[in-house]
Design an enzyme around this catalytic site. Sequence first.
Site, PDB file in Angstrom:
ATOM      1  N   LYS A 135      63.913  47.752  -7.956  1.00 27.20           N
ATOM      2  CA  LYS A 135      65.275  47.452  -7.488  1.00 27.20           C
ATOM      3  C   LYS A 135      65.307  47.146  -5.992  1.00 27.20           C
ATOM      4  O   LYS A 135      65.841  46.135  -5.565  1.00 27.20           O
ATOM      5  CB  LYS A 135      66.222  48.638  -7.760  1.00 27.20           C
ATOM      6  N   ARG A 189      74.958  55.488 -10.894  1.00 25.66           N
ATOM      7  CA  ARG A 189      73.886  56.108 -11.659  1.00 25.66           C
ATOM      8  C   ARG A 189      74.417  57.041 -12.738  1.00 25.66           C
ATOM      9  O   ARG A 189      73.632  57.662 -13.453  1.00 25.66           O
ATOM     10  CB  ARG A 189      73.030  56.923 -10.716  1.00 25.66           C
ATOM     11  N   ARG A 208      53.250  54.250  -4.583  1.00 20.94           N
ATOM     12  CA  ARG A 208      54.191  53.790  -3.554  1.00 20.94           C
ATOM     13  C   ARG A 208      54.034  54.591  -2.259  1.00 20.94           C
ATOM     14  O   ARG A 208      53.864  55.798  -2.292  1.00 20.94           O
ATOM     15  CB  ARG A 208      55.613  53.965  -4.112  1.00 20.94           C
ATOM     16  N   ARG A 254      56.792  59.672  -0.852  1.00 20.11           N
ATOM     17  CA  ARG A 254      58.056  60.380  -1.027  1.00 20.11           C
ATOM     18  C   ARG A 254      57.818  61.636  -1.860  1.00 20.11           C
ATOM     19  O   ARG A 254      57.066  61.613  -2.821  1.00 20.11           O
ATOM     20  CB  ARG A 254      59.061  59.465  -1.759  1.00 20.11           C
ATOM     21  N   ARG A 302      62.722  62.552 -13.010  1.00 23.57           N
ATOM     22  CA  ARG A 302      63.561  61.404 -12.645  1.00 23.57           C
ATOM     23  C   ARG A 302      63.710  60.442 -13.820  1.00 23.57           C
ATOM     24  O   ARG A 302      64.774  59.853 -14.030  1.00 23.57           O
ATOM     25  CB  ARG A 302      62.972  60.683 -11.425  1.00 23.57           C
TER      26      ARG A 302
END
Length: 216
Positions: free
Chosen positions: A13, A87, A121, A154, A165
């Site tokens: 996204k 969300r 990431r 993160r 998640r």
Amino acid sequence: MRFLIFGPPGSGKGTYSSRIEDRINVEHIATGDMFREAVKKDTELGNKVKGYLDKGELVPDDLVNEVVRERLKETGMDNFILDGYPRTVEQAEFLDDIVNIDALILLDVTDEIIIERLSSRRICRECGEVFNKLFNPPEEEGVCDECDGELYQREDDKPKVIKDRIDTYENRSEPVIHYFEGKVPVVVNKCRKADASIEKMVESIIEQLKKRELVS
Ligand code: AMP
């Protein structure tokens, strides 16, 4: 135009919308980025949301809704692409009450891809630039190409939190797709490769928006 970009964590996204932003002249607004920035600056908002972010849990609707309302006002309620919001169905209802959305861009990826991508990431501690060891690595490992800042993982991209998640996405966020179906055009972009070319995906999204005459 007022777009939503929607998909599970790791679906791209943020990466795609930061590129789409320049191509079609919309402002990229990402609630996750706004919250991380607030945590970094140690603001009142940052203190309120930090615990949720670290655990990969959703920030309460009332708080997110107010933050988004204020941010959208700055755009004149137009020409934006919203990333990471809404969300929950409650957030979708709130948004629907304050503005008309033109289309929802849905990124369809598998759980395997999500896990592979999120664990690779890395984010710049200084400027927030996002890298991925799989398909968008920094020139020098651990160092940001843009500002030489240190890259970090993160807290919520660590394996134990990733699973939570994904569960939260399936239980709380997927119903948002059904909320908008039938109300606004849903542009689906399917990806079955963890290291799919960013440029190709962006082209494909813009192509579909043009085909449906949502952008010129
Ligand atoms: P993201 O960068 O979009 O993955 O968001 C990172 C974290 O910010 C999420 O795991 C949540 O803790 C919080 N967050 C971002 N957007 C929302 C939202 N619309 N509703 C609730 N929490 C959010």
